[in-house]
Design a protein around this motif. Structure first.
Motif, mmCIF file in Angstrom:
data_model
loop_
_atom_site.group_PDB
_atom_site.id
_atom_site.type_symbol
_atom_site.label_atom_id
_atom_site.label_comp_id
_atom_site.label_asym_id
_atom_site.label_seq_id
_atom_site.Cartn_x
_atom_site.Cartn_y
_atom_site.Cartn_z
ATOM 1 N N ASN A 85 41.560 58.791 61.405
ATOM 2 C CA ASN A 85 42.100 59.117 60.342
ATOM 3 C C ASN A 85 41.019 59.141 58.713
ATOM 4 O O ASN A 85 40.770 59.972 58.468
ATOM 5 N N TRP B 85 54.473 63.533 52.235
ATOM 6 C CA TRP B 85 54.148 64.233 53.296
ATOM 7 C C TRP B 85 54.936 65.228 53.515
ATOM 8 O O TRP B 85 55.255 66.206 54.686
ATOM 9 N N ASN C 96 47.935 65.595 54.305
ATOM 10 C CA ASN C 96 48.453 66.455 55.359
ATOM 11 C C ASN C 96 48.698 67.460 55.153
ATOM 12 O O ASN C 96 49.162 68.298 53.927
ATOM 13 N N TYR D 201 45.562 67.932 56.796
ATOM 14 C CA TYR D 201 45.127 67.723 57.746
ATOM 15 C C TYR D 201 45.953 68.112 58.058
ATOM 16 O O TYR D 201 47.753 67.404 57.956
ATOM 17 N N ASP D 202 45.200 67.805 59.798
ATOM 18 C CA ASP D 202 46.349 68.193 61.349
ATOM 19 C C ASP D 202 46.309 69.353 62.215
ATOM 20 O O ASP D 202 46.597 68.999 62.726
#
Length: 334
Positions: free
Chosen positions: A161, A220, A245, A272-273
């Protein structure tokens, strides 16, 4: 009553031991093999799995336990696990905390009771240290995906991460961004700690200054990202925002656009993801893709090494797999 192995042997004109050898994957003569197969079809024979378990002391089944079966990120991990399990001749059963009203550690009873040969625990939530110690001390085949509490001697697999955020900061810096804000995630998510650490490390390594008011928290969710971005817009002074995220990033994108700012002309945003909607946001979202399939493959491969009695030192350490920066349209040069 159904047909037995004795019936198969009688119809195939061979011995019970020869039929048993064939059913357990051992070689028999070609004509005998054909006779046995013909007898199995004729008699509609199904092997007694429970009896086979008693003889071989194995079930050829592994359990995959997730904290929430609806989590979209787990589908890639599960595909990876299933791929390895199929190659090994194993079946998987899938269990969810939310549907069974249990905590993660309680599912290890499946191992202790001999119902499965191994367990893969999949969760991106923070784990209790006491549970991790129990897992480390267990002599049964267990594989972890996600948080390992930085405990030594555990086999676990996760995405790196921190490295993903470092890649983002370096990318933004290469575009000329020096003032970069950050939207953190919830404390119960293990990844949040490492993503924030990546932000701090990268900013300091590049000699970039970050102000406390440029770091805000979210849960998130889209709404959380929207509210966090509204808070950041009051602070001002930054040219880019790293959301930890994608859902947060998409909420932030909406807040920025509602306030009349242009993305990426005035503010660049990164997520992010790489969830599916990221590509369809406007502008399409630059983000980091997690190697979920590879995580599942690595976790399952390690579990089967344990089931086979392998003593490789890699089975006692944490494995971090590198994510990949996906560049789209939400960032530009300054």
């Amino acid at each position: 009553m159904g047909s037995t192995i004795h019936d198969v042997a009688r119809v195939a004109n061979t011995s019970k031991s020869t039929v048993s050898r064939y059913l357990n994957g051992l070689k028999v003569k070609k004509n005998t093999e054909e006779a046995i197969e013909k007898a199995i079809i004729e008699l509609n024979y199904h092997r007694n799995v429970n009896a086979r378990r008693l003889v071989l002391n194995k079930t050829n089944v592994i359990a995959v336990v997730v904290d929430n079966i609806t989590n979209i990120f787990y589908s890639g991990i599960i595909r990876g696990i299933e791929k390895v399990a199929k190659d090994k001749g194993y079946n998987c059963i899938f269990l969810s905390w939310t549907s069974n009203f249990e905590d993660e550690i309680s599912f290890l009873e499946l191992l202790y009771e001999g119902q499965v040969d191994g367990v893969i625990l999949v969760s991106f939530q923070k784990r209790e240290e006491s549970d991790l110690i129990k897992i480390r001390e267990s002599t049964y085949p267990i594989s972890l995906v996600g948080d390992h509490g930085e405990l030594e001697g555990l086999f676990s697999v996760d995405v790196d991460n921190a490295a993903g955020i470092v890649d983002i900061i370096q990318y933004l810096n290469g575009l000329g961004h020096r003032d970069i804000a950050y939207i953190a995630g919830p404390d119960n998510a293990a990844a949040n700690k490492y993503r924030y650490k990546g932000y701090v490390q990268a900013m300091e390594a590049l000699g970039l200054v970050y102000r406390p008011e440029w770091i805000v928290k979210s849960d998130w969710s889209n709404q959380g990202g929207y509210e966090a971005m509204k808070q950041l817009l009051q602070a001002k002074g930054f040219t880019a925002v790293v959301a930890s995220n994608d859902e947060t990033a998409i909420g932030a994108l909406r807040a920025v656009q509602e306030q009349g700012y242009s993305v990426p002309k005035q503010i660049s945003i990164v997520g992010y993801d790489d969830i599916s909607i990221s590509e369809w946001a406007y502008p399409s979202l630059t983000t980091v893709r997690q190697p979920f399939l590879d995580i599942g493959i690595k976790a399952a491969a390690g579990l089967f090494q344990k089931i086979d009695g392998d003593e490789d030192e890699d089975l006692y350490r944490h494995h971090l797999l590198r994510p990949k920066l996906i560049v789209r349209d939400s960032c530009t040069n300054v």
